[in-house]
Design a protein around this motif. Structure first.
Motif, PDB file in Angstrom:
ATOM      1  N   TRP A  94      43.585  45.278  23.972  1.00 45.39           N
ATOM      2  CA  TRP A  94      44.505  44.236  24.431  1.00 45.39           C
ATOM      3  C   TRP A  94      44.244  43.984  25.917  1.00 45.39           C
ATOM      4  CZ3 TRP A  94      48.496  42.708  20.853  1.00 45.39           C
ATOM      5  CH2 TRP A  94      48.534  43.480  19.676  1.00 45.39           C
ATOM      6  N   ILE A  95      44.192  42.709  26.287  1.00 41.77           N
ATOM      7  CA  ILE A  95      44.067  42.307  27.689  1.00 41.77           C
ATOM      8  C   ILE A  95      45.387  41.640  28.070  1.00 41.77           C
ATOM      9  CG2 ILE A  95      42.653  41.132  29.402  1.00 41.77           C
ATOM     10  CD1 ILE A  95      41.053  43.067  27.605  1.00 41.77           C
ATOM     11  N   VAL A  96      46.143  42.244  28.965  1.00 39.45           N
ATOM     12  CA  VAL A  96      47.493  41.759  29.290  1.00 39.45           C
ATOM     13  C   VAL A  96      47.474  41.155  30.695  1.00 39.45           C
ATOM     14  CG1 VAL A  96      49.908  42.391  29.609  1.00 39.45           C
ATOM     15  CG2 VAL A  96      48.565  43.457  27.773  1.00 39.45           C
ATOM     16  N   ASP A  97      47.627  39.839  30.754  1.00 37.60           N
ATOM     17  CA  ASP A  97      47.613  39.120  32.038  1.00 37.60           C
ATOM     18  C   ASP A  97      48.508  37.891  31.923  1.00 37.60           C
ATOM     19  OD1 ASP A  97      46.927  38.474  34.635  1.00 37.60           O
ATOM     20  OD2 ASP A  97      45.072  37.451  34.077  1.00 37.60           O
ATOM     21  N   GLY A  98      49.749  38.131  31.497  1.00 40.68           N
ATOM     22  CA  GLY A  98      50.662  37.025  31.246  1.00 40.68           C
ATOM     23  C   GLY A  98      51.745  36.907  32.300  1.00 40.68           C
ATOM     24  N   ASP A  99      52.988  37.170  31.895  1.00 42.79           N
ATOM     25  CA  ASP A  99      54.133  37.058  32.800  1.00 42.79           C
ATOM     26  C   ASP A  99      54.314  38.399  33.504  1.00 42.79           C
ATOM     27  OD1 ASP A  99      56.148  35.639  33.976  1.00 42.79           O
ATOM     28  OD2 ASP A  99      57.565  35.839  32.328  1.00 42.79           O
ATOM     29  N   HIS A 100      54.211  38.403  34.826  1.00 41.36           N
ATOM     30  CA  HIS A 100      54.087  39.651  35.584  1.00 41.36           C
ATOM     31  C   HIS A 100      55.451  40.174  36.040  1.00 41.36           C
ATOM     32  CE1 HIS A 100      49.981  38.460  35.383  1.00 41.36           C
ATOM     33  NE2 HIS A 100      50.071  37.541  36.318  1.00 41.36           N
ATOM     34  N   ASN A 101      56.242  40.640  35.102  1.00 43.25           N
ATOM     35  CA  ASN A 101      57.529  41.228  35.453  1.00 43.25           C
ATOM     36  C   ASN A 101      57.826  42.410  34.536  1.00 43.25           C
ATOM     37  OD1 ASN A 101      59.197  40.118  33.057  1.00 43.25           O
ATOM     38  ND2 ASN A 101      58.290  38.276  33.957  1.00 43.25           N
ATOM     39  N   TYR A 140      58.349  35.621  37.929  1.00 37.71           N
ATOM     40  CA  TYR A 140      58.815  34.927  36.728  1.00 37.71           C
ATOM     41  C   TYR A 140      58.233  33.522  36.673  1.00 37.71           C
ATOM     42  CZ  TYR A 140      62.517  38.439  37.489  1.00 37.71           C
ATOM     43  OH  TYR A 140      63.215  39.592  37.743  1.00 37.71           O
ATOM     44  N   TYR A 141      57.501  33.225  35.599  1.00 38.60           N
ATOM     45  CA  TYR A 141      57.099  31.844  35.355  1.00 38.60           C
ATOM     46  C   TYR A 141      58.274  31.038  34.806  1.00 38.60           C
ATOM     47  CZ  TYR A 141      52.162  32.929  36.089  1.00 38.60           C
ATOM     48  OH  TYR A 141      50.958  33.300  36.630  1.00 38.60           O
ATOM     49  N   PRO A 143      62.132  32.093  34.633  1.00 36.16           N
ATOM     50  CA  PRO A 143      63.199  33.087  34.801  1.00 36.16           C
ATOM     51  C   PRO A 143      64.266  33.028  33.717  1.00 36.16           C
ATOM     52  CG  PRO A 143      62.706  31.999  36.891  1.00 36.16           C
ATOM     53  CD  PRO A 143      61.940  31.265  35.839  1.00 36.16           C
ATOM     54  N   GLU A 144      64.532  31.835  33.209  1.00 41.93           N
ATOM     55  CA  GLU A 144      65.580  31.682  32.198  1.00 41.93           C
ATOM     56  C   GLU A 144      65.250  32.400  30.894  1.00 41.93           C
ATOM     57  OE1 GLU A 144      62.605  28.467  31.588  1.00 41.93           O
ATOM     58  OE2 GLU A 144      63.624  29.334  33.330  1.00 41.93           O
ATOM     59  N   GLN A 145      63.989  32.756  30.688  1.00 38.10           N
ATOM     60  CA  GLN A 145      63.597  33.462  29.471  1.00 38.10           C
ATOM     61  C   GLN A 145      63.777  34.979  29.579  1.00 38.10           C
ATOM     62  OE1 GLN A 145      59.634  32.273  28.357  1.00 38.10           O
ATOM     63  NE2 GLN A 145      60.182  30.131  28.093  1.00 38.10           N
ATOM     64  N   ILE A 146      64.066  35.459  30.770  1.00 39.03           N
ATOM     65  CA  ILE A 146      64.314  36.889  30.976  1.00 39.03           C
ATOM     66  C   ILE A 146      65.812  37.145  30.870  1.00 39.03           C
ATOM     67  CG2 ILE A 146      64.011  38.849  32.530  1.00 39.03           C
ATOM     68  CD1 ILE A 146      61.383  37.554  31.595  1.00 39.03           C
ATOM     69  N   PRO A 147      66.254  38.065  30.006  1.00 42.85           N
ATOM     70  CA  PRO A 147      67.697  38.344  29.906  1.00 42.85           C
ATOM     71  C   PRO A 147      68.301  38.655  31.275  1.00 42.85           C
ATOM     72  CG  PRO A 147      66.504  39.449  28.147  1.00 42.85           C
ATOM     73  CD  PRO A 147      65.462  38.877  29.064  1.00 42.85           C
ATOM     74  N   ALA A 148      69.500  38.185  31.481  1.00 42.66           N
ATOM     75  CA  ALA A 148      70.137  38.299  32.790  1.00 42.66           C
ATOM     76  C   ALA A 148      70.205  39.743  33.287  1.00 42.66           C
ATOM     77  CB  ALA A 148      71.542  37.695  32.742  1.00 42.66           C
ATOM     78  N   ALA A 149      70.394  40.687  32.382  1.00 42.25           N
ATOM     79  CA  ALA A 149      70.510  42.092  32.780  1.00 42.25           C
ATOM     80  C   ALA A 149      69.214  42.631  33.372  1.00 42.25           C
ATOM     81  CB  ALA A 149      70.925  42.942  31.581  1.00 42.25           C
ATOM     82  N   TYR A 150      68.097  41.968  33.098  1.00 39.44           N
ATOM     83  CA  TYR A 150      66.795  42.427  33.574  1.00 39.44           C
ATOM     84  C   TYR A 150      66.183  41.490  34.612  1.00 39.44           C
ATOM     85  CZ  TYR A 150      67.101  45.297  29.368  1.00 39.44           C
ATOM     86  OH  TYR A 150      67.516  46.178  28.400  1.00 39.44           O
ATOM     87  N   ALA A 176      54.663  28.465  44.937  1.00 38.96           N
ATOM     88  CA  ALA A 176      54.401  27.021  45.061  1.00 38.96           C
ATOM     89  C   ALA A 176      55.082  26.211  43.959  1.00 38.96           C
ATOM     90  CB  ALA A 176      52.885  26.773  45.056  1.00 38.96           C
ATOM     91  N   GLY A 177      56.303  26.632  43.614  1.00 38.35           N
ATOM     92  CA  GLY A 177      57.065  25.910  42.612  1.00 38.35           C
ATOM     93  C   GLY A 177      56.723  26.260  41.179  1.00 38.35           C
ATOM     94  N   LEU A 178      55.655  27.025  40.975  1.00 38.13           N
ATOM     95  CA  LEU A 178      55.223  27.369  39.616  1.00 38.13           C
ATOM     96  C   LEU A 178      55.769  28.711  39.153  1.00 38.13           C
ATOM     97  CD1 LEU A 178      51.480  26.285  39.867  1.00 38.13           C
ATOM     98  CD2 LEU A 178      53.401  24.982  38.925  1.00 38.13           C
ATOM     99  N   ALA A 179      56.114  29.574  40.089  1.00 42.22           N
ATOM    100  CA  ALA A 179      56.622  30.901  39.758  1.00 42.22           C
ATOM    101  C   ALA A 179      57.581  31.356  40.836  1.00 42.22           C
ATOM    102  CB  ALA A 179      55.473  31.899  39.617  1.00 42.22           C
ATOM    103  N   ALA A 180      58.514  32.205  40.434  1.00 48.31           N
ATOM    104  CA  ALA A 180      59.492  32.769  41.367  1.00 48.31           C
ATOM    105  C   ALA A 180      59.251  34.261  41.516  1.00 48.31           C
ATOM    106  CB  ALA A 180      60.909  32.525  40.854  1.00 48.31           C
ATOM    107  N   PHE A 181      59.509  34.778  42.725  1.00 48.77           N
ATOM    108  CA  PHE A 181      59.394  36.202  42.992  1.00 48.77           C
ATOM    109  C   PHE A 181      60.784  36.805  43.179  1.00 48.77           C
ATOM    110  CE2 PHE A 181      55.110  34.949  44.428  1.00 48.77           C
ATOM    111  CZ  PHE A 181      54.357  35.906  43.775  1.00 48.77           C
ATOM    112  N   ALA A 182      60.924  38.063  42.750  1.00 48.06           N
ATOM    113  CA  ALA A 182      62.158  38.793  43.029  1.00 48.06           C
ATOM    114  C   ALA A 182      62.353  38.901  44.534  1.00 48.06           C
ATOM    115  CB  ALA A 182      62.104  40.178  42.400  1.00 48.06           C
ATOM    116  N   ASN A 183      63.594  38.782  44.965  1.00 43.56           N
ATOM    117  CA  ASN A 183      63.885  38.745  46.396  1.00 43.56           C
ATOM    118  C   ASN A 183      63.484  40.025  47.122  1.00 43.56           C
ATOM    119  OD1 ASN A 183      64.944  36.194  46.111  1.00 43.56           O
ATOM    120  ND2 ASN A 183      67.092  36.845  46.161  1.00 43.56           N
ATOM    121  N   VAL A 184      63.531  41.155  46.429  1.00 49.06           N
ATOM    122  CA  VAL A 184      63.226  42.445  47.047  1.00 49.06           C
ATOM    123  C   VAL A 184      62.295  43.221  46.129  1.00 49.06           C
ATOM    124  CG1 VAL A 184      64.192  44.604  47.941  1.00 49.06           C
ATOM    125  CG2 VAL A 184      65.464  42.468  48.218  1.00 49.06           C
TER     126      VAL A 184
END
Length: 279
Positions: A94-101, A140-141, A143-150, A176-184
């Motif tokens: 398996w090559i895993v290079d998708g959503d990096h969270n 997050y590419y 963010p709405e697809q990640i459950p709020a608890a995580y 650049a508008g395509l992905a969001a980073f966790a604040n910390v």
């Protein structure tokens, strides 16, 4: 700006393809295709061995779609990885290079391990982005697809820097508008490497031990493999010289500092242009 940055998992292609050869991997699942640069190499590896490549990506670039349309032996699953697992068969690698969270990678590993165990296949996973900035910071590419608890508080506009855990507004490496980073960065359930650490710790607690190598360059490649596999010693010999290699880490830090300086200069030029336009 991204054209200046070496960032693709295909930069590791020689090492990955040799690892696949050592493991005699025929059927491969790739999570995250983007432009398809690595996909073409994996497809050729599978083709000459009578195997098959399955590529999972809900929104790849047009270049990949054109390529996969011209290569009907490659299966494209146009879903997110966690939605796609229900229709994925066991694979040799398996090559895993998708959503990096954390949430996505942790559950990808859990699903891959379960599928492999049911099929009686040893685990072999190559994971990109185990280093800075996503190793200990969620990206997050969608963010709405990640459950709020995580899902960590995040920003599309603030950027990551090497010298501080918190994002900096209007500076640093940003999506650049395509992905969001966790604040910390850092802390529980935050980042790709943290997901791997948690997976390995849980497996070890169950008496299952895996080998893992971290190659600290081009945003970091992780190689996760079953220590009981007949090919594990050969694979370990291949990756061990790169594992947490101090020289590679130093070169990567220097590369990132230079790139962050380029971003800073571009931001300064953009701000100057705005000031001149308002004058």
């Amino acid at each position: 700006m991204t054209g200046l940055l070496i960032h693709s998992v295909s930069e590791f292609s020689d090492l990955i393809l040799e690892g696949l050869r050592l493991a005699d991997a025929l059927d491969i699942v790739e999570i995250g295709a983007e432009y398809g640069g690595m996909s073409a190499l994996l497809a050729e590896h599978c083709r000459v061995r009578g195997g098959r490549l399955t590529s999972v990506d809900p929104a790849p670039k047009r270049e990949f779609l054109d390529w996969v349309n011209a290569n009907p032996d490659v299966r494209h699953v146009a879903k997110t990885s966690l939605d796609a697992f229900a229709e994925l068969d066991a694979a040799d690698a398996w090559i895993v290079d998708g959503d990096h969270n954390w949430y996505t990678v942790y559950h990808e590993l859990r699903q891959i391990e379960a599928i492999s165990r049911r099929a009686g296949k040893p685990l072999l996973v190559f994971l990109h982005d185990v280093g800075w900035p996503c190793g200990r910071r969620d990206m997050y590419y969608a963010p709405e697809q990640i459950p709020a608890a995580y899902r960590h508080p995040h920003s599309y506009d603030a950027g990551a820097t090497l010298d501080r855990p918190a994002l900096v507004e209007g500076r640093g490496f940003r999506g650049a508008g395509l992905a969001a980073f966790a604040n910390v960065s850092g802390g529980a359930r935050n980042g790709v490497m943290t997901a791997i650490d948690d997976f390995l710790a849980e497996e070890l607690a169950q008496g299952r031990e895996f080998g893992f190598a971290e190659i600290p360059v081009v945003f970091g490649l992780g190689v996760l493999f079953d220590m009981s596999a007949t090919w594990s010693a050969s694979l370990a010999e291949l990756v061990l010289p790169y594992h947490r290699n101090k020289l590679l880490r130093t070169l990567e830090t220097n590369r990132l500092r230079n790139y962050l300086r380029v971003i800073e200069m571009q931001d300064e030029l953009a701000a100057r242009a705005v000031r001149l336009g308002a004058a």
